[in-house]
Scaffold this motif. Structure first.
Motif, PDB file in Angstrom:
ATOM      1  N   PHE A 175       0.820  -1.218   0.000  1.00 17.86           N
ATOM      2  CA  PHE A 175       0.000   0.000   0.000  1.00 17.86           C
ATOM      3  C   PHE A 175       0.849   1.260   0.000  1.00 17.86           C
ATOM      4  CE2 PHE A 175      -3.245  -2.970   1.201  1.00 17.86           C
ATOM      5  CZ  PHE A 175      -4.431  -2.386   0.793  1.00 17.86           C
ATOM      6  N   GLN A 176       0.432   2.224  -0.826  1.00 17.76           N
ATOM      7  CA  GLN A 176       1.022   3.553  -0.762  1.00 17.76           C
ATOM      8  C   GLN A 176       0.425   4.311   0.414  1.00 17.76           C
ATOM      9  OE1 GLN A 176       1.289   5.538  -4.736  1.00 17.76           O
ATOM     10  NE2 GLN A 176       0.230   3.697  -5.466  1.00 17.76           N
ATOM     11  N   ASP A 177      -0.865   4.094   0.636  1.00 15.60           N
ATOM     12  CA  ASP A 177      -1.568   4.705   1.766  1.00 15.60           C
ATOM     13  C   ASP A 177      -1.955   3.602   2.736  1.00 15.60           C
ATOM     14  OD1 ASP A 177      -3.183   6.014   3.563  1.00 15.60           O
ATOM     15  OD2 ASP A 177      -4.631   6.752   2.079  1.00 15.60           O
ATOM     16  N   ARG A 178      -1.146   3.388   3.739  1.00 18.00           N
ATOM     17  CA  ARG A 178      -1.396   2.312   4.696  1.00 18.00           C
ATOM     18  C   ARG A 178      -2.685   2.535   5.483  1.00 18.00           C
ATOM     19  NH1 ARG A 178       2.081  -1.121   7.426  1.00 18.00           N
ATOM     20  NH2 ARG A 178       3.251  -1.295   5.488  1.00 18.00           N
ATOM     21  N   GLY A 179      -3.119   3.790   5.532  1.00 14.11           N
ATOM     22  CA  GLY A 179      -4.355   4.093   6.246  1.00 14.11           C
ATOM     23  C   GLY A 179      -5.559   3.392   5.656  1.00 14.11           C
ATOM     24  N   LEU A 180      -5.531   3.166   4.343  1.00 15.34           N
ATOM     25  CA  LEU A 180      -6.630   2.440   3.704  1.00 15.34           C
ATOM     26  C   LEU A 180      -6.718   1.000   4.204  1.00 15.34           C
ATOM     27  CD1 LEU A 180      -6.306   3.713   0.018  1.00 15.34           C
ATOM     28  CD2 LEU A 180      -8.318   3.978   1.489  1.00 15.34           C
ATOM     29  N   LEU A 181      -5.573   0.383   4.378  1.00 16.38           N
ATOM     30  CA  LEU A 181      -5.552  -0.988   4.893  1.00 16.38           C
ATOM     31  C   LEU A 181      -6.018  -1.012   6.344  1.00 16.38           C
ATOM     32  CD1 LEU A 181      -4.957  -3.972   4.552  1.00 16.38           C
ATOM     33  CD2 LEU A 181      -2.565  -3.500   5.081  1.00 16.38           C
ATOM     34  N   ASP A 182      -5.566  -0.053   7.131  1.00 15.35           N
ATOM     35  CA  ASP A 182      -6.009   0.036   8.527  1.00 15.35           C
ATOM     36  C   ASP A 182      -7.530   0.172   8.594  1.00 15.35           C
ATOM     37  OD1 ASP A 182      -3.412  -0.135   9.472  1.00 15.35           O
ATOM     38  OD2 ASP A 182      -3.147   2.032   9.616  1.00 15.35           O
ATOM     39  N   ASN A 183      -8.074   1.019   7.730  1.00 15.63           N
ATOM     40  CA  ASN A 183      -9.520   1.227   7.689  1.00 15.63           C
ATOM     41  C   ASN A 183     -10.245  -0.055   7.306  1.00 15.63           C
ATOM     42  OD1 ASN A 183     -11.745   3.449   5.774  1.00 15.63           O
ATOM     43  ND2 ASN A 183     -12.092   2.294   7.631  1.00 15.63           N
ATOM     44  N   ALA A 184      -9.694  -0.793   6.340  1.00 14.08           N
ATOM     45  CA  ALA A 184     -10.323  -2.026   5.873  1.00 14.08           C
ATOM     46  C   ALA A 184     -10.406  -3.081   6.966  1.00 14.08           C
ATOM     47  CB  ALA A 184      -9.559  -2.580   4.677  1.00 14.08           C
ATOM     48  N   LEU A 185      -9.521  -3.005   7.926  1.00 13.94           N
ATOM     49  CA  LEU A 185      -9.461  -4.006   8.992  1.00 13.94           C
ATOM     50  C   LEU A 185     -10.144  -3.542  10.276  1.00 13.94           C
ATOM     51  CD1 LEU A 185      -5.747  -5.063   8.425  1.00 13.94           C
ATOM     52  CD2 LEU A 185      -7.791  -6.327   7.728  1.00 13.94           C
ATOM     53  N   THR A 186     -10.774  -2.361  10.246  1.00 16.19           N
ATOM     54  CA  THR A 186     -11.406  -1.798  11.433  1.00 16.19           C
ATOM     55  C   THR A 186     -12.895  -2.123  11.460  1.00 16.19           C
ATOM     56  OG1 THR A 186      -9.825   0.039  11.466  1.00 16.19           O
ATOM     57  CG2 THR A 186     -11.839   0.305  12.750  1.00 16.19           C
ATOM     58  N   HIS A 187     -13.283  -3.010  12.338  1.00 12.50           N
ATOM     59  CA  HIS A 187     -14.689  -3.394  12.482  1.00 12.50           C
ATOM     60  C   HIS A 187     -15.469  -2.273  13.167  1.00 12.50           C
ATOM     61  CE1 HIS A 187     -18.083  -5.760  14.313  1.00 12.50           C
ATOM     62  NE2 HIS A 187     -18.126  -6.185  13.059  1.00 12.50           N
ATOM     63  N   SER A 188     -16.762  -2.239  12.925  1.00 13.82           N
ATOM     64  CA  SER A 188     -17.601  -1.184  13.501  1.00 13.82           C
ATOM     65  C   SER A 188     -17.541  -1.161  15.023  1.00 13.82           C
ATOM     66  CB  SER A 188     -19.050  -1.354  13.044  1.00 13.82           C
ATOM     67  OG  SER A 188     -19.552  -2.632  13.402  1.00 13.82           O
ATOM     68  N   SER A 189     -17.336  -2.320  15.656  1.00 14.31           N
ATOM     69  CA  SER A 189     -17.256  -2.359  17.120  1.00 14.31           C
ATOM     70  C   SER A 189     -16.061  -1.566  17.633  1.00 14.31           C
ATOM     71  CB  SER A 189     -17.161  -3.815  17.603  1.00 14.31           C
ATOM     72  OG  SER A 189     -15.990  -4.446  17.081  1.00 14.31           O
ATOM     73  N   CYS A 190     -14.962  -1.621  16.899  1.00 13.23           N
ATOM     74  CA  CYS A 190     -13.769  -0.864  17.263  1.00 13.23           C
ATOM     75  C   CYS A 190     -13.981   0.621  16.974  1.00 13.23           C
ATOM     76  CB  CYS A 190     -12.556  -1.390  16.494  1.00 13.23           C
ATOM     77  SG  CYS A 190     -11.015  -0.520  16.833  1.00 13.23           S
ATOM     78  N   ALA A 191     -14.585   0.914  15.836  1.00 16.21           N
ATOM     79  CA  ALA A 191     -14.839   2.307  15.474  1.00 16.21           C
ATOM     80  C   ALA A 191     -15.769   2.972  16.481  1.00 16.21           C
ATOM     81  CB  ALA A 191     -15.437   2.377  14.071  1.00 16.21           C
TER      82      ALA A 191
END
Length: 224
Positions: free
Chosen positions: A12-28
């Motif tokens: 990934f060029q933007d690692r934040g996209l991967l972090d977002n993809a792995l963030t479940h709604s319970s964590c958010a």
């Protein structure tokens, strides 16, 4: 995350996209607005996956009628198939879950794993374009076609044939619940044998949930 990128074959060029993809709604939800869940990415990923698979089948199987194309695509993109992809990637260990979901076994929950696969595909698409997403879909999903895994798994027929070995057996499928927004519904179905619960399943449609319930019932009967 680097190990996951190596499995994906994509950096990934933007690692934040991967972090977002792995963030479940319970964590958010527990972050009180600091983190965004992967639900929007999952919505996008579902469409990307469906389009790439449909395009592949259309181009590579000019002899297949619409009905067969539809059934083959459904077999490739169903929740069960995506869970197998998640397990190949070890995606569960990378998920960011809330405390309640974590303690409740969320890392192994099929719906969460399947959603995360779609979210990751969307993240790759946004970061590197459709070509990058297509390569991952080819490697982890379309390769199942080559392996002969695209034939729809008709567990309902298999269960019917199994119980009919004895006369007077009655199967009944019951919708026990549903949850989620319209674009991402989850249906819960239970199958009863002669009035007694035999198996339960979930799916993105009632038909898929019935198939999963039948699959669970077959496994239960085999153990007896």
């Amino acid at each position: 995350m680097k190990s996951l990128e190596e499995k994906l074959g994509y950096t990934f060029q933007d690692r934040g996209l991967l972090d977002n993809a792995l963030t479940h709604s319970s964590c958010a939800n527990e972050s009180r607005g600091k983190l965004q869940s992967n639900e929007r990415l999952e919505f996008l990923g579902d469409s990307i996956l469906g389009m790439v698979v449909a395009d592949h089948l259309y181009r590579n199987h000019p002899d297949l009628p619409e009905g067969e194309l539809t059934r083959t695509r459904a077999a490739l993109v169903c929740e069960e198939s995506l869970v197998e992809v998640a397990q190949e990637l070890g995606l569960g260990e990378y998920l960011r879950l809330g405390r309640g979901e974590e303690s409740g076994g969320g890392r192994r929950r099929p719906s969460i794993q399947a959603d995360a696969v779609e979210a990751v595909l969307a993240a790759v698409y946004l970061d590197g374009g459709i070509g990058s997403a297509r390569k991952i879909i080819q490697k982890y999903i379309l390769s199942r076609e080559v392996a002969g895994l695209t034939k729809p798994r008709d567990y309902k027929t298999a269960l019917q044939e199994l119980v009919q070995r004895e006369s007077g057996q009655v199967l009944q499928y019951r919708l026990t619940g549903q949850e989620g927004p319209d674009h991402d519904k989850r249906f819960f179905v239970e199958v009863d044998l002669n009035g007694a619960p035999l198996g339960a399943g979930t799916g993105r449609s009632k038909k898929e949930a019935e198939q999963m319930a039948a699959h669970a019932a077959i496994q239960a009967l085999k153990k007896e």
